[in-house]
Design a protein around this motif. Structure first.
Motif, PDB file in Angstrom:
ATOM      1  N   GLY A  17       0.813  -1.208   0.000  1.00  0.00           N
ATOM      2  CA  GLY A  17       0.000   0.000   0.000  1.00  0.00           C
ATOM      3  C   GLY A  17       0.849   1.261   0.000  1.00  0.00           C
TER       4      GLY A  17
ATOM      5  N   MET B 226      -4.160   4.887   4.973  1.00  0.00           N
ATOM      6  CA  MET B 226      -4.343   4.253   3.673  1.00  0.00           C
ATOM      7  C   MET B 226      -3.172   3.336   3.331  1.00  0.00           C
TER       8      MET B 226
ATOM      9  N   GLY C 112      -3.158   0.128   5.248  1.00  0.00           N
ATOM     10  CA  GLY C 112      -4.344  -0.719   5.180  1.00  0.00           C
ATOM     11  C   GLY C 112      -5.190  -0.649   6.436  1.00  0.00           C
TER      12      GLY C 112
ATOM     13  N   ALA D 204      -8.019  -4.398   3.659  1.00  0.00           N
ATOM     14  CA  ALA D 204      -8.150  -3.202   2.826  1.00  0.00           C
ATOM     15  C   ALA D 204      -7.949  -3.571   1.365  1.00  0.00           C
TER      16      ALA D 204
ATOM     17  N   MET E  32      -7.512  -1.437  -2.396  1.00  0.00           N
ATOM     18  CA  MET E  32      -7.264  -0.110  -2.941  1.00  0.00           C
ATOM     19  C   MET E  32      -7.100  -0.183  -4.454  1.00  0.00           C
TER      20      MET E  32
ATOM     21  N   TYR F 196      -8.892   5.182  -4.612  1.00  0.00           N
ATOM     22  CA  TYR F 196      -9.945   4.884  -3.631  1.00  0.00           C
ATOM     23  C   TYR F 196      -9.519   3.658  -2.835  1.00  0.00           C
ATOM     24  N   GLU F 197      -9.781   3.683  -1.520  1.00  0.00           N
ATOM     25  CA  GLU F 197      -9.500   2.523  -0.676  1.00  0.00           C
ATOM     26  C   GLU F 197     -10.674   2.277   0.263  1.00  0.00           C
ATOM     27  N   TYR F 198     -11.001   0.993   0.418  1.00  0.00           N
ATOM     28  CA  TYR F 198     -12.066   0.550   1.327  1.00  0.00           C
ATOM     29  C   TYR F 198     -11.424  -0.337   2.387  1.00  0.00           C
TER      30      TYR F 198
ATOM     31  N   GLN G  42     -13.486   4.623   4.441  1.00  0.00           N
ATOM     32  CA  GLN G  42     -13.308   4.860   3.011  1.00  0.00           C
ATOM     33  C   GLN G  42     -12.422   6.087   2.810  1.00  0.00           C
TER      34      GLN G  42
ATOM     35  N   TRP H 283     -10.673   8.435  -0.408  1.00  0.00           N
ATOM     36  CA  TRP H 283     -10.469   8.680  -1.834  1.00  0.00           C
ATOM     37  C   TRP H 283      -9.726   9.975  -2.033  1.00  0.00           C
TER      38      TRP H 283
END
Length: 611
Positions: free
Chosen positions: A289, A314, A317, A448, A450, A466-468, A505, A507
C-alpha cells in the motif's frame, strides 16, 4: 522413293548422346555423397538476424551480439553494422539465448528461444542507456543527478526543511517528523513552526545490486529517517510517550507512525533479483500500500501537502504503523506492460498476558501468543500514458497508538496503564509493567482493498484513487505488556474497541502541471469517512458525539515546486484540513470532548536537497 541418311552421321549422333548420358551419370555418381548430406544439413541448421536500437528507435552500431547454445554451452558473437543489423547462420537446432552488449548501455538478454530445422528467426533488441557508474567530480555531483556509487554500493539521501504557520497547532518536539499541516485533535494555538520533511523524509541510505551469475543479482537496501532540525531519528512512539500523564493543554505535537526510532526506520532488506523471474527480498520493507501511495498520490507522499502521505491509514491498510512491515518477504515481477507483487509478514514479538479474574496480578495472568502476521497482493499495469494498480492487504493484531497515557494531571485517573480491555478488570497491586516509556494501543484485525490510477501526458499528469478498509476486534487479542514497534511495550491494551465492524473509506484526486520542465504546480484533494461502529447509537447533539460515530476528514492542498538543478529545489504552498462528526472527537478524554479546533490552515515554504 524413300530418302536414307548416311550411316556415319547417325552413328555420330548416337555416340554423342551416349557420351552425354555417361557424363551425367558420372557427375551424379560423383555428387551423390554431397547430395546425401544435404538433407541432414537442412534438418540441423538455422539462422538468426535482427536489428538493435536504442529506446528512441535509433540504430546502434558495434553492438556485440552473443548467441549462446543453452544445451551445449557454445557461443558465437557477431557485431552490428551501421544500420544496427546483425546476422548469423549455420546454428544448430537448440534452445538459445541472445545477449546484446555495448558500452554506455545496459546489457539486454532474450532467453527461452527455440530454433527449429531450417528456421530463419528474427530477434530485434532495444537497449536502455546504462546509468553512470558514479560521480567523477564535485561539479558533476552539483550539476547532475549522478549516483554516489563505489564498487556497486550507492549512498543516497535527502535533506528537506522549511518554515510554516498553523492556525491551530501545538509546540514541536525533537521526535516528530511530520510537521503540523494536518488538523490535530489537541491543536489550539496559531503559531510559526519549523516544518520538517515537507516533500520528502530527510534521511540517509545505502543500496546495492551486484550480479553474481548472468541475469542474477544480489540486492540490498538500508535507509533511515532523521528529524532535520533536531538530528534525532524519526520516532512516532516517543512523541506520545513524552506527553504521558500531562494535561491536555501541555501536550506537544504527537503522532503515530511506522518509524519508531529504529536504526533503519525506513527499510532494511536483502534478497536476489532475476531478469526473468523477478525479485525476492526479506527484511523490514514498505508495504504494498505504501509503494502504491507513493506512485499514485499527486503530492508523492508529501507530509506538508498530502493527507495520505502525512497519515498512513491508507498506506498501512487501516493503521499507519503498518505502512512498513518487519520480518517480511516481498516478491515483484514485471512481464511486459503488467506487474505483480506479493508480500507476507511473519509473526514476531511478544503478546503480553491477561487474566479473566476480577482481581488479577502480574503473578496470575495468562501469557498470550503473537499472531501479527500479514499478507498482501498487488496487480497492475501500464499502457502508454495510463497506469493503474489494485492492492489488497490483510494484517492481524494491528496496533494503533492514538494518544498519550493518562496520569495524575490528566482529566481522569490513570486506569489505562492498569487494565486490559479483554475483560476491563483492573489489575490489583503493582502494575504489570511500568508506565515509563510505554504506550497505550488499540488492537484490530484489518483488511483493505485499494484501486488507483494515473494518466501522464506532458505537461499534465492526472491522479485518482480509492480505498475501502474494514476492521474488527482481533481474533487473537493482545495482553498488557505486548510489544509494539521499535522495541516499545504497551502498558494499556484495548482489544474490544469495536461493537460492530468499522468501515473506513478514503479517496483522493489531483493534478500536476509542469511549466518549462523546471516548475511543478500540484493541486490535490483527499477525504476519509468512517461509519458508526458502536452500539447503542450515541451520535447526536443530545447524546454527545463519540469518536465511534460516523464522520469525515477533508484536506485540500496547492503548492509549487521549482527545480534549480537536478538536486536542489524550493517549494511553497498551502494545506487546509477539517473534521466533522466522530472524527472531530478527541480521544481518550471521554464522550463529547471535541477537538480544540476542528480545522487547520497551514501555509509552508522550504527547500530540499537530494543525492
Amino acid at each position: 522413293m524413300e530418302r536414307q541418311f548416311p550411316l556415319p552421321a547417325v552413328s555420330q549422333m548416337r555416340l554423342a548422346a551416349q557420351r552425354m548420358i555417361l557424363a551425367v551419370v558420372s557427375f551424379l555418381l560423383l555428387m551423390w555423397p554431397a547430395m546425401g548430406a544435404l538433407p541432414a544439413w537442412a534438418q540441423t541448421e538455422a539462422s538468426v538476424s535482427g536489428v538493435v536500437t536504442d529506446q528512441a528507435g535509433a540504430a546502434l552500431r558495434d553492438v556485440a551480439v552473443t548467441i549462446k547454445n543453452v544445451d551445449s554451452g557454445s557461443t558465437r558473437t557477431v557485431v552490428t553494422d551501421g544500420a544496427g543489423h546483425y546476422q548469423t547462420s549455420g546454428l544448430q537446432t537448440a534452445r538459445i539465448e541472445i545477449r546484446a552488449a555495448k558500452e554506455g548501455f545496459a546489457d539486454e538478454t532474450r532467453a527461452r528461444i527455440s530454433l527449429t530445422a531450417g528456421q530463419y528467426a528474427t530477434i530485434d533488441i532495444k537497449m536502455q542507456p546504462k546509468p553512470a557508474d558514479g560521480c567523477t567530480s564535485g561539479h558533476q555531483f552539483a550539476a547532475t543527478d549522478c549516483a554516489l556509487t563505489w564498487h556497486g554500493i550507492t549512498a543516497y539521501g535527502a535533506y528537506d526543511v522549511g518554515v510554516g504557520w498553523v492556525s491551530h497547532g501545538l509546540p514541536e518536539n525533537g521526535y516528530n517528523y511530520e510537521g503540523e499541516s494536518l488538523v490535530n485533535r489537541n491543536g489550539y494555538q496559531h503559531r510559526f513552526v519549523v516544518a520538517p520533511n515537507n516533500l520528502q523524509q530527510t534521511g540517509l541510505g545505502v543500496r546495492g545490486k551486484e550480479e553474481f551469475l548472468h541475469g542474477w543479482s544480489v540486492v540490498f537496501n538500508a535507509s533511515t529517517g532523521i528529524n532535520p532540525q533536531s538530528g534525532l531519528l524519526a520516532n512516532a512512539s516517543q512523541t506520545d510517550i513524552i506527553n504521558n500523564g500531562l494535561p491536555r493543554g501541555s501536550y506537544s505535537e504527537a503522532i503515530d507512525g511506522a518509524r519508531a526510532g529504529q536504526p533503519f526506520n525506513d527499510e532494511y532488506y536483502a534478497g536476489v533479483s532475476s531478469t526473468n523471474i523477478g525479485t525476492l527480498i526479506f527484511g523490514r520493507q514498505r508495504s504494498l500500500g505504501t509503494d502504491a501511495m507513493l506512485l499514485y498520490d499527486p503530492a508523492g507522499g508529501s507530509y506538508a501537502f498530502s493527507y495520505i502521505g502525512y497519515n498512513g491509514t491508507m498506506a498501512g491498510g487501516g493503521d499507519t504503523e503498518n505502512s512498513r512491515w518487519d520480518d517480511a518477504l516481498k516478491y515483484r515481477l514485471t512481464y511486459g506492460p503488467a506487474h505483480f507483487g506479493a508480500m507476507y509478514k511473519f509473526a514476531d514479538g511478544s503478546a503480553g498476558c491477561y487474566s479473566a479474574s476480577a482481581t488479577w496480578t502480574a503473578a496470575n495472568c495468562t501469557a498470550e501468543e503473537a499472531h501479527n502476521n500479514a499478507y498482501g497482493f498487488d496487480l497492475g499495469g501500464n499502457n502508454d500514458k495510463f497506469s493503474g494498480d489494485l492492492v489488497f492487504q490483510h494484517y492481524n493484531q494491528a496496533i494503533s497508538v492514538l494518544n498519550p497515557l493518562l496520569g495524575p494531571q490528566s482529566l481522569s485517573a490513570p486506569y489505562q496503564s492498569t487494565m486490559d480491555s479483554i475483560n476491563t478488570n483492573q489489575i490489583t497491586g503493582v502494575n504489570l509493567i511500568s508506565t515509563d516509556n510505554t504506550v497505550y494501543g488499540i488492537v484490530t484485525d484489518n483488511n483493505a482493498i485499494m484501486a488507483a490510477a494515473k494518466y501522464m501526458s506532458e505537461p499534465i499528469k492526472l491522479y485518482a484513487g480509492y480505498e475501502y478498509i474494514w476492521q474488527n476486534n482481533p481474533k487473537n487479542p493482545l495482553g498488557v505488556g505486548a510489544s509494539d514497534q521499535g522495541g516499545y511495550f504497551m502498558s494499556g491494551v484495548e482489544d474490544n474497541n469495536l461493537d460492530r465492524e468499522k468501515l473506513v473509506q478514503i479517496w483522493w484526486t489531483g493534478a500536476k502541471y509542469t511549466y518549462r520542465k523546471k516548475t511543478d504546480f500540484t493541486i490535490a484533494w483527499y477525504q476519509q469517512r468512517q461509519n458508526d461502529f458502536r452500539t447503542p447509537p450515541t451520535c447526536s447533539v443530545a447524546a454527545g458525539f463519540r469518536s465511534s460515530c460516523a464522520g469525515t476528514l477533508n484536506e485540500g492542498s496547492l503548492y509549487a515546486d521549482h527545480h534549480f538543478s537536478k538536486r536542489f529545489d524550493s517549494f511553497a504552498g498551502i494545506a487546509y484540513s477539517w473534521v466533522s462528526g466522530g472524527l472531530a472527537i478527541a480521544i481518550p478524554h471521554g464522550p463529547g470532548v471535541p477537538y480544540n479546533s476542528d480545522n487547520n490552515f497551514a501555509p509552508t515554504l522550504g527547500s530540499r536537497f537530494t543525492f
